[in-house]
Design an enzyme around this catalytic site. Structure first.
Site, PDB file in Angstrom:
ATOM      1  N   ARG A  32       0.844  -1.204   0.000  1.00  0.00           N
ATOM      2  CA  ARG A  32       0.000   0.000   0.000  1.00  0.00           C
ATOM      3  C   ARG A  32       0.875   1.248   0.000  1.00  0.00           C
ATOM      4  NH1 ARG A  32       2.523   2.190   3.277  1.00  0.00           N
ATOM      5  NH2 ARG A  32       2.403   2.068   5.551  1.00  0.00           N
ATOM      6  N   SER A  59       5.603  -4.046   2.448  1.00  0.00           N
ATOM      7  CA  SER A  59       5.851  -5.420   2.017  1.00  0.00           C
ATOM      8  C   SER A  59       5.609  -6.358   3.193  1.00  0.00           C
ATOM      9  CB  SER A  59       7.273  -5.573   1.504  1.00  0.00           C
ATOM     10  OG  SER A  59       8.181  -5.197   2.497  1.00  0.00           O
ATOM     11  N   ASP A  83      -1.882  -0.631   7.420  1.00  0.00           N
ATOM     12  CA  ASP A  83      -1.367  -1.381   6.267  1.00  0.00           C
ATOM     13  C   ASP A  83      -2.188  -2.626   6.005  1.00  0.00           C
ATOM     14  OD1 ASP A  83       0.500   0.465   6.712  1.00  0.00           O
ATOM     15  OD2 ASP A  83       1.971  -0.912   7.560  1.00  0.00           O
ATOM     16  N   TYR A  91      10.059   3.543  15.650  1.00  0.00           N
ATOM     17  CA  TYR A  91       8.621   3.276  15.663  1.00  0.00           C
ATOM     18  C   TYR A  91       8.052   3.029  17.066  1.00  0.00           C
ATOM     19  CZ  TYR A  91       4.176   1.819  13.759  1.00  0.00           C
ATOM     20  OH  TYR A  91       2.847   1.754  13.447  1.00  0.00           O
TER      21      TYR A  91
HETATM   22  P1  NG1 Z   1       5.248   0.836   7.264  1.00  0.00           P
HETATM   23  O1  NG1 Z   1       5.591   1.887   6.334  1.00  0.00           O
HETATM   24  O2  NG1 Z   1       4.654  -0.336   6.624  1.00  0.00           O
HETATM   25  O3  NG1 Z   1       6.408   0.461   8.093  1.00  0.00           O
HETATM   26  C1  NG1 Z   1       4.173   1.646   9.609  1.00  0.00           C
HETATM   27  C2  NG1 Z   1       3.032   0.936  10.312  1.00  0.00           C
HETATM   28  C3  NG1 Z   1       1.678   1.599  10.005  1.00  0.00           C
HETATM   29  C4  NG1 Z   1       1.735   3.074  10.279  1.00  0.00           C
HETATM   30  C5  NG1 Z   1       2.949   3.676   9.536  1.00  0.00           C
HETATM   31  C6  NG1 Z   1       3.146   5.133   9.816  1.00  0.00           C
HETATM   32  C7  NG1 Z   1       3.475  -1.426  10.519  1.00  0.00           C
HETATM   33  C8  NG1 Z   1       3.306  -2.762   9.926  1.00  0.00           C
HETATM   34  N1  NG1 Z   1       2.987  -0.424   9.848  1.00  0.00           N
HETATM   35  O4  NG1 Z   1       4.081   1.424   8.236  1.00  0.00           O
HETATM   36  O5  NG1 Z   1       0.663   0.966  10.769  1.00  0.00           O
HETATM   37  O6  NG1 Z   1       1.782   3.331  11.657  1.00  0.00           O
HETATM   38  O7  NG1 Z   1       4.154   3.018   9.890  1.00  0.00           O
HETATM   39  O8  NG1 Z   1       2.044   5.865   9.412  1.00  0.00           O
HETATM   40  O9  NG1 Z   1       4.027  -1.303  11.593  1.00  0.00           O
END
Ligand code: NG1
Length: 546
Positions: free
Chosen positions: A54, A189, A238, A291
């Protein structure tokens, strides 16, 4: 769109390809996967599960604060072909590949090797009725970004959800994975892998058909839990985008008071271009300072803010920033399954609450130290005792920081939540009263672009999830003619998304490829791997072979 909808199970390839609603040649990949499966395992697959990556247009790092976001599934996806393995009754079950529920997993990419694993039931000893009860499962999942760990994470969730209680063992399976979503790029991914794996194991164990079949909302929830097993406290955007997207629209996904997904048409005249910064963002490895730390900062910020607004919060409750605004206006019926406030009402409260966020600046905090709170200051702002604080906010996640920036994080979350509502309103208003060709249409696209640019600034300055490469790439994208450009996904590397005038896509890509230094020397397929236009695609599905 309802979370109760069934996951599409196709039995006809023409319907399947038509449902994807995209321009990519999917047929070749699906055929190739099925043929390769047959070569390797000597039989055709029973199912192929598909889950797309996405791109998030706007609404970054606010899903875990329970605010709505606006992503779209992309054309690139993960496919998993799967079939049951016949194990001769006399086979020694002590050998992993003969054990009940064992998995032989291969990856079409030549750099990945075959993996064999089997879950072990945690069973109670036989009781008087000689009935064995499975209480749970052991399946070791190292917290490393390896493809097989995502497969295991999906499997584990299916085992825990559907194979506990009276002992009915899952069947042994063979599976083959292929993917076209670039890893570590902010295009999810990992969520696509986990959704595809969860779906493959559900399908092969008969959980997508019949009266108790798993619905889309349940698949989203399972996939969210499953991804946490690889070490990331994911917010759900996601997985929801990967499961619930529809072609040609972005999805407005809300998480509070319940999961909903409403397709929102993008105004005509612009396309999305994803561009990889070529800085790999290793979210699981940097989670302690990236994160997961942000998840803790936003949660503690929510409690501290609630306290300053005299909003009651249970001692062990991890109230979110979305719930704080709900309680502030005594949002009707939320606890009783009500729909919550309207988008307009929410936008109004968000405007009002902005000033209140100032309360999160610790005494003595200054612009120079970025209003960071030490652990002690943070404990005090939360109103909890230190032991309680640690138990509620730090016992379930590892973080690594001396200062916690509650103020800047909350400021980003509330302003970003408002931008999402403004972006969506512009899209909906345009769809309701399409502007005449020309100036007005462009004016709307420019406003959307500005919201994306503001989001990038907020991500960079307040949420600190950008990096030099992303700042540079978004700047070059604007210079090359994008209406707006921002990082997409968690950030700290990975991809940007730009809103680009439809007629200028080719020249836009050319200009960016000539000016962004890390693209130097890339051409043809190598270049189209890192910068490409995409259309919103459809969500996860399964193909069932005859
Ligand atoms: P990605 O870019 O897939 O690492 C992560 C979180 C989302 C959201 C975004 C920031 C996972 C799997 N996904 O996305 O839920 O918090 O960061 O908007 O942790």
């Amino acid at each position: 769109m309802s979370a109760q909808e069934a996951i599409p199970v196709f039995t006809n390839l023409t319907d399947l390809y038509a449902s994807l609603g995209t321009s990519l040649n999917h047929a070749e990949r699906w055929n190739n996967l099925a043929e390769e499966f047959e070569k390797r395992f000597g039989k055709q697959p029973t199912y192929i599960a598909r889950a797309p990556g996405r791109v998030n247009l706007i609404g970054e790092h606010i899903d875990y604060a329970l605010f709505g976001v606006l992503p779209a599934a992309i054309e690139r996806d993960i496919l998993i072909a799967v079939a049951p393995r016949d194990v001769p009754p006399s086979s020694p079950t002590a050998e992993t590949h003969h054990a009940p529920g064992s998995v032989i997993a291969e990856n079409l990419h030549p750099k990945y090797t075959r993996q064999v694993f089997a879950p072990a039931p945690k069973a109670k000893p036989a009781n008087v009725d000689d009935e064995v009860h499975v209480e749970g499962w052991h399946l070791e999942i190292p917290q490393e970004l390896r493809w097989e760990n995502y497969v295991k994470a999906g499997y584990y969730g299916v085992l825990e959800e559907h194979f506990t209680g009276a002992a009915v063992h899952p069947i042994p399976v063979d599976l083959l994975v292929t993917g076209s979503v670039p890893a570590g790029s902010g295009l999810s991914s990992s969520a696509a892998m986990v959704v595809a794996s969860t779906l493959a194991f559900l399908a092969i164990n008969g959980k997508l058909e019949g009266a108790d079949k798993v619905a889309k909302g349940e698949l989203v929830k399972m996939s969210m839990e499953n991804e946490k097993r690889v070490g990331v406290n994911s917010g759900g955007m996601d997985q929801a985008a990967s499961v619930m997207s529809v072609p040609s629209s972005v999805l407005y996904i809300t998480f509070y008071p319940s999961l909903t997904a409403s397709p929102t048409p993008l105004p005509p005249g612009a396309v999305l271009v994803c561009a990889h910064s070529l800085k790999v963002s290793d979210k699981a490895l940097t989670a302690k300072r990236g994160y997961n730390l942000r998840v803790v900062e936003t949660l503690v910020g929510a409690r501290a803010l609630a306290r300053s607004l005299n909003i009651p919060v249970g001692t062990r409750e991890k109230i979110t920033l979305r719930e704080v605004v709900g309680r502030l206006v005594e949002e009707a019926d939320v606890g009783k399954g009500g729909a919550g406030m309207s988008a307009d009402a929410l936008a109004e409260v968000l405007e009002r609450v902005r000033g209140a966020v100032e309360a999160l600046k610790p005494p003595g905090g200054t612009e120079a130290n970025e209003f960071g709170a030490t652990l002690e200051e943070m404990v005090r702002l939360s109103g909890l005792g230190e032991a309680e604080f640690r138990e509620v906010y730090l016992s379930w996640v590892e973080v690594d920081a001396t200062h916690f920036k509650l103020y800047k994080r909350a400021k980003h979350v509330y302003s970003e939540a408002l931008r999402v509502l403004q972006f969506r309103k512009l899209c909906l208003d345009t769809a309701a009263a399409p502007a005449a060709e020309g100036a007005d249409g462009v004016a709307v696209l420019k406003q959307l672009g500005q919201l994306m640019n503001d989001s990038q600034t907020s991500c960079a300055d307040d949420f600190e999830c950008s990096c030099e490469e992303l700042d540079e790439l978004t700047r070059l994208a604007r210079e090359a003619g994008a209406y707006g450009s921002r990082l997409t996904g968690a950030g700290w590397g990975g991809c940007t998304v730009s809103l680009v005038p439809e007629a200028e896509v080719a020249s836009f890509i050319k200009k960016v490829s000539e000016t962004y230094a890390p693209y130097k020397g890339l051409e043809g397929e190598a270049l189209s791997e890192v910068i490409f236009a995409t259309r919103p695609s459809t969500g996860a599905c399964v193909y069932k072979f005859d």
